[in-house]
Design an enzyme around this catalytic site. Structure first.
Site, PDB file in Angstrom:
ATOM      1  N   LYS A   1      45.192  43.725  41.140  1.00 15.62           N
ATOM      2  CA  LYS A   1      45.195  44.044  39.707  1.00 15.62           C
ATOM      3  C   LYS A   1      43.512  43.402  39.118  1.00 15.62           C
ATOM      4  CE  LYS A   1      48.636  46.294  39.230  1.00 15.62           C
ATOM      5  NZ  LYS A   1      48.324  47.861  38.708  1.00 15.62           N
TER       6      LYS A   1
ATOM      7  N   TYR B   1      49.149  41.853  45.262  1.00 15.35           N
ATOM      8  CA  TYR B   1      49.585  42.442  44.012  1.00 15.35           C
ATOM      9  C   TYR B   1      48.453  41.869  43.114  1.00 15.35           C
ATOM     10  CZ  TYR B   1      51.251  43.904  39.514  1.00 15.35           C
ATOM     11  OH  TYR B   1      51.392  44.480  38.325  1.00 15.35           O
TER      12      TYR B   1
END
Ligand SMILES: NC(=O)c1ccc[n+]([C@@H]2O[C@H](COP(=O)([O-])OP(=O)(O)OC[C@H]3O[C@@H](n4cnc5c(N)ncnc54)[C@H](OP(=O)(O)O)[C@@H]3O)[C@@H](O)[C@H]2O)c1
Length: 257
Positions: free
Chosen positions: A155, A151
């Protein structure tokens, strides 16, 4: 042709708030996510209260090729002048606790679909009086994310990709803005299985506050925006802290021990 704002991940959370703000400002909408019934009820709420047109195009962006199909359907006879790449999810825990396919799906939604839609939108907007693209990253883009590594990596990509493009497109009719929220009260934490972490217990902004900050930054064609004073202070501090110290702090936030 009429203009539309295309919002991914519009079925709930920050994406639904983007839709409400856009509708209040009189923008027609194309709403997408997997949950068709949530999208339909949001579309009728916004059609009725603001007199705009809200079109629902359900799509599972974890399926390779879905972003291109979505874009083709969205732009069939329509002009998209705002694209909000908001769909995304996290997987919190040691990397190998999840089947690899879960990480592959995460990268498909958070990185590949966002990249494909941005790519397709740029030429379309250039040929149609310009436009604005908002990519939703995270403050985690600024630091390592132990127990949240795919994750956090996704990002970091979104932030670097958007900042690079923002410079590349400077002076053109198309702008790219990265929104980097901190913890925000949405269904994100349940989906990421974050119960028991310090991050899930931290104070959070509302999705409405975050969407408003992102929408305004996109409107003024800002390069990057971090909503909330505490989040901005954290991002500032990351410029001076060693990466190892940042990783240790993040590990405390994301471990479930
Ligand atoms: N909440 C936070 O603390 C936080 C912090 C920083 C950044 N963010 C980012 O903010 C964005 C919005 O998240 P949120 O907080 O509003 O979380 P959320 O309430 O869980 O909403 C996520 C949205 O993404 C959509 N989505 C997930 N998987 C999808 C798929 N396979 N295909 C299509 N759509 C999919 C979901 O729709 P369906 O389930 O209906 O498909 C939903 O509309 C995400 O990019 C997230 O990474 C959130």
């Amino acid at each position: 042709m009429t203009n539309y704002t295309l919002i991914t991940g519009a079925s709930q959370g920050i994406g639904a708030e983007f839709a409400r703000i856009a509708a209040r400002e009189g923008h027609n909408l194309i709403l997408t996510a997997r949950n068709e019934s949530s999208l339909q009820s949001l579309a009728s709420e916004l059609d009725n209260s603001h007199g705009i047109e809200a079109i629902v195009l359900p799509a599972d962006l974890a399926e390779p090729g879905a972003a291109k199909t979505l874009w083709d359907r969205a732009t069939d006879g329509r002009r998209v002048d705002r694209l909000i790449n908001n769909a995304g999810f996290g997987l919190n825990g040691p990397l190998t606790d999840f089947p690899f396919q879960d990480h592959a799906d995460l990268l498909e939604v958070n990185v590949n679909a966002l990249t494909r839609l941005t790519y397709l939108a740029i030429d379309h907007m250039m040929a149609n009086d310009g436009g604005r693209i908002l990519n939703v990253a995270s403050i985690l883009a600024y630091l390592p994310g132990p127990y949240f590594s795919t994750y956090g990596g996704s990002k970091a990509f979104v932030l670097a990709f958007s900042e690079g493009l923002s410079k590349e497109l400077q002076g053109s009719s198309v702008s790219v803005t990265a929104l980097c929220p901190g913890t925000t009260r949405t269904g994100f934490f349940d989906r990421a299985q974050m119960e028991g972490t310090k991050a899930a217990a931290s104070s959070m902004q509302t999705p409405g506050e975050v969407a408003k900050t992102g929408w305004e930054a996109m409107t003024r064609r800002a390069r990057t925006v971090v909503p909330g004073t505490a989040n901005r202070a954290l991002v500032f501090a990351t410029r001076f802290a060693p990466r190892g110290a940042l990783a240790a702090t993040a590990a405390k936030l994301f471990s479930k021990a």
